[in-house]
Design an enzyme around this catalytic site. Sequence first.
Site, PDB file in Angstrom:
ATOM      1  N   HIS A   1      24.771  27.447  42.943  1.00  0.00           N
ATOM      2  CA  HIS A   1      25.633  28.620  43.056  1.00  0.00           C
ATOM      3  C   HIS A   1      25.850  29.094  44.478  1.00  0.00           C
ATOM      4  O   HIS A   1      26.473  30.138  44.676  1.00  0.00           O
ATOM      5  CB  HIS A   1      25.058  29.799  42.258  1.00  0.00           C
ATOM      6  CG  HIS A   1      25.300  29.702  40.792  1.00  0.00           C
ATOM      7  ND1 HIS A   1      26.439  30.204  40.199  1.00  0.00           N
ATOM      8  CD2 HIS A   1      24.571  29.158  39.806  1.00  0.00           C
ATOM      9  CE1 HIS A   1      26.386  29.967  38.903  1.00  0.00           C
ATOM     10  NE2 HIS A   1      25.259  29.335  38.633  1.00  0.00           N
TER      11      HIS A   1
ATOM     12  N   ARG B   1      29.445  42.916  44.729  1.00  0.00           N
ATOM     13  CA  ARG B   1      28.266  43.268  45.503  1.00  0.00           C
ATOM     14  C   ARG B   1      28.638  43.467  46.976  1.00  0.00           C
ATOM     15  O   ARG B   1      29.540  42.808  47.486  1.00  0.00           O
ATOM     16  CB  ARG B   1      27.209  42.167  45.380  1.00  0.00           C
ATOM     17  CG  ARG B   1      26.501  42.163  44.039  1.00  0.00           C
ATOM     18  CD  ARG B   1      25.718  43.439  43.787  1.00  0.00           C
ATOM     19  NE  ARG B   1      24.529  43.505  44.610  1.00  0.00           N
ATOM     20  CZ  ARG B   1      23.291  43.467  44.134  1.00  0.00           C
ATOM     21  NH1 ARG B   1      23.060  43.390  42.834  1.00  0.00           N
ATOM     22  NH2 ARG B   1      22.263  43.546  44.963  1.00  0.00           N
TER      23      ARG B   1
ATOM     24  N   THR C   1      34.278  35.284  40.606  1.00  0.00           N
ATOM     25  CA  THR C   1      34.909  35.416  39.286  1.00  0.00           C
ATOM     26  C   THR C   1      35.693  36.715  39.220  1.00  0.00           C
ATOM     27  O   THR C   1      36.606  36.842  38.404  1.00  0.00           O
ATOM     28  CB  THR C   1      33.860  35.391  38.147  1.00  0.00           C
ATOM     29  OG1 THR C   1      32.820  36.327  38.471  1.00  0.00           O
ATOM     30  CG2 THR C   1      33.289  34.004  37.961  1.00  0.00           C
TER      31      THR C   1
ATOM     32  N   LYS D   1      39.299  37.741  37.271  1.00  0.00           N
ATOM     33  CA  LYS D   1      39.517  38.875  36.373  1.00  0.00           C
ATOM     34  C   LYS D   1      40.667  39.735  36.863  1.00  0.00           C
ATOM     35  O   LYS D   1      41.490  40.213  36.079  1.00  0.00           O
ATOM     36  CB  LYS D   1      38.218  39.702  36.276  1.00  0.00           C
ATOM     37  CG  LYS D   1      37.096  38.957  35.559  1.00  0.00           C
ATOM     38  CD  LYS D   1      35.794  39.765  35.510  1.00  0.00           C
ATOM     39  CE  LYS D   1      34.831  39.343  36.586  1.00  0.00           C
ATOM     40  NZ  LYS D   1      33.531  40.054  36.504  1.00  0.00           N
TER      41      LYS D   1
END
Length: 848
Positions: free
Chosen positions: A388, A580, A687, A691
């Site tokens: 990741h 974040r 991601t 969205k």
Amino acid sequence: MKKSLPLSDIKSVLEDRGLDQNEVQNVLVEDARTGLTVETLKKAIQNNLFYVQGKYPEIATRNDYYMALAYAVRDRILQRWVASVKQYLQEKHRIVSYLSAEYLLGPHLANNLINLGIYKETEQATKELGISLDWLIEKEVEPGLGNGGLGRLAACYMDSLATLEVPAIGYGIRYQFGIFEQDIRDGWQVEDTDNWLRRGNPWEIARRELSYDVKLGGYLQHYTDRDGKFRSKWIPELTVKGVAYDTPILGYKVNTTNTLRLWKSEAPRSFDFQSFNAGDYNFAVNQKIVCENLSKVLYPNDETLNGKKLRLQQQYFFVSCSLQDMIGIHLRQGEKIEDFQSTFSVQLNDTHPAVAIAEMMRLLLDEHDLDWSTAWRVTSRTFAYTNHTLLPEALEKWDLELFQSVLPRHLEIIYEINRRFLDEVTVRVYGDPEKIRSLSLIGEGPRKYIKMANLACVGSYAINGVAALHTELLKKTVLKDFYALYPEKFSNKTNGVTPRRWMVLSNPKLTELISSKIGDGWIKHLEELSGLEKFADDPDFQKQWMDVKLEMKKNLARKIKNRTGIDVNPESMFDIQVKRIHEYKRQHLNILHVITLYNRIKQNPEIDIVPRTFVFAGKAAPGYKLAKLMIKLINSVGDIVNNDPDVKDRLKVVFYPNYNVTNAQKIYPAADLSEQISTAGKEASGTGNMKLSMNGALTIGTLDGANVEIRECVGEENFFLFGLTAEEVARIKSEGYNPYGYYQNNAELKLAMDQISSGYFSHLDDTVFKDLVKSLLYDDQFLLFADYQSYIECQDKVDVAYRDKVKWAKMSILNTARMGKFSSDRSIQEYCEDIWKVKSVPVSLNGN
Ligand SMILES: *Cc1c(COP(=O)(O)O)cnc(C)c1O
């Protein structure tokens, strides 16, 4: 909506069919347990209120009603859950096991109503009981068992696995305290504990009977057994018990209901008694606390490693429980231990669960008596690893001594894996010491350490990155030597998000509008959104499209007002960066743009600029000083900009506190512009970018992570691209990046930076932002200034584009229409075909 008869009518129909009173009663009870009509839902809520809570309407609180509804919904899901388990056990199917230290699930109630297909019926049922469904939905406290994208991905994947009817089980940790709650005081982030369980959790079922012992610490005894086999006996310092808590995960309009099994740590009973009998009560109480602490709290660091002992214990704890559980399931099916990989394919969500590879070996060698080569054959055919991150600071490394103090036997096993692995590869790399050093599972240095990514690569049959660019960079950089050894293990699996939560649930108006044009097949087959393309130029459709957007912006404006007291204009452009807070995500680049616009207004108060509302949200790791300073800077700039009369409300800066799934669902649908401005090569996928674009936002972004693929899909003319490429970033860094030069040569940038450092935004206090300014001017790893001019010019293009309402509407529609690829259903389909080799297993209800 299903037509429902009043109960009295149902009763008489049943009596007409010749059922006696008892049989009629049974049917009615069963129907109230599982029926999906308004009438049965109403009855079920009343029953649950009465029988589960011991309450009646006159004294029931909002939470009582929430619980009653949640239990009514759960009853319906349990029926499908039991059917799924039966189905899976009847025939042999390979099961996907997803190991993740984090699941950022978001609230369950509304999602389950959508997946069950009873949202409207429930709305009606609650209305007839005199309460509002929205009011109950808002009551739910979300389980924040993750930090950000990685945990949210696990949640989207669980949804897609069930929707695609794939047998799957998710394993993780039932943290008593999830990600902290963020409050903003005087512009600073303040953390508060997240006590999500305080009112109970109706969505989980505690499986007290399902528990495993997990050993920790201690030492090894070596001996030769009766068969002459060399053995290590692990004498632990402590044994912890893991108890299973199951949450059913229902797919969208299918019966398939998979299990999310989270482990809670407890003290084993026997231990308590032993110490107590020995009279050492204090010791017993102490040990109990140590045990319970293991699953107490989620570590709040995102994309940074934190070498704390408790974190390693957490990782091992949940991995050991999960593997013991899987082996139990496998053996109960009458299978041989050496065929384990035919029952389970185990996906490692990053390296957090990578110790599973050593634990699997330990279980097979020490507890199931396999020889090394058989054990290794099973292990190396079981696991697959998803990487990741490319950030070096996020690659997990464990200090060897610390690792040994927690897992002495695993260290021994890792040494042996490494010895055999290096023996094998030395030949293949012609003994190149540099290559061997890089491949070794053990890092040398002043202190030795274990490289978890290397363990994951050696022990897995498949390795994947999470976006095309990320996978290519993995092959070229951090995992380059593994790629040279095992090119066949590598593949890309671009992330996706579930359209059920991120469109249907969070944007019902847009969902209705889309479905009115192209039907509702897109909810399960997101590629069908392409059917919208032919309406992109239709003025009526454009108007309806932008009306929905405006309504979503008004909703968010109301929430902003309530939460922060700031008035924002829903007609202004909503320019949104929510994720974040991290230097690599560059929220401070965004704020430099805000300051630049502000300065342009101050220099020319009549300047014609498109009014904008800048919305920021996101948590900073509590120990990450610069990230916390970034939050303070956003709020400080907001204080000045929002209250300067010269600005005439053309700019507003909002920091929306406590970014979580619940808030994200309100924010994404309201975005006009999506900020995806990370330094190229740093964001593995993202991601949030998906969205936002699905909900009709246009992206301003760098060629980073999945931005690259989003731009390919929506078309470069519908995407605002700026900034250095990953290659250029690498080149500039290798040549030596000189931020000071950019600062001196750019008047707007220099002014903005001088204002920040001189205290213009901080009541003339020139100390507040000192560390942030110093980092940007002298040793910024994320090349803010190098991208500043390109970013500002691109934002100027956004300004121009937004003035053309027709063109913007068309671009927005095309963004949604072309996002079909980014459904997590597509990602999961690819994992199923290429990595897990599993097929869907439709589940029928009651054998029908
Ligand atoms: C989607 C999501 C994220 C990830 O966002 P990025 O922009 O990809 O970093 C983080 N937190 C929440 C609550 C999310 O829903």
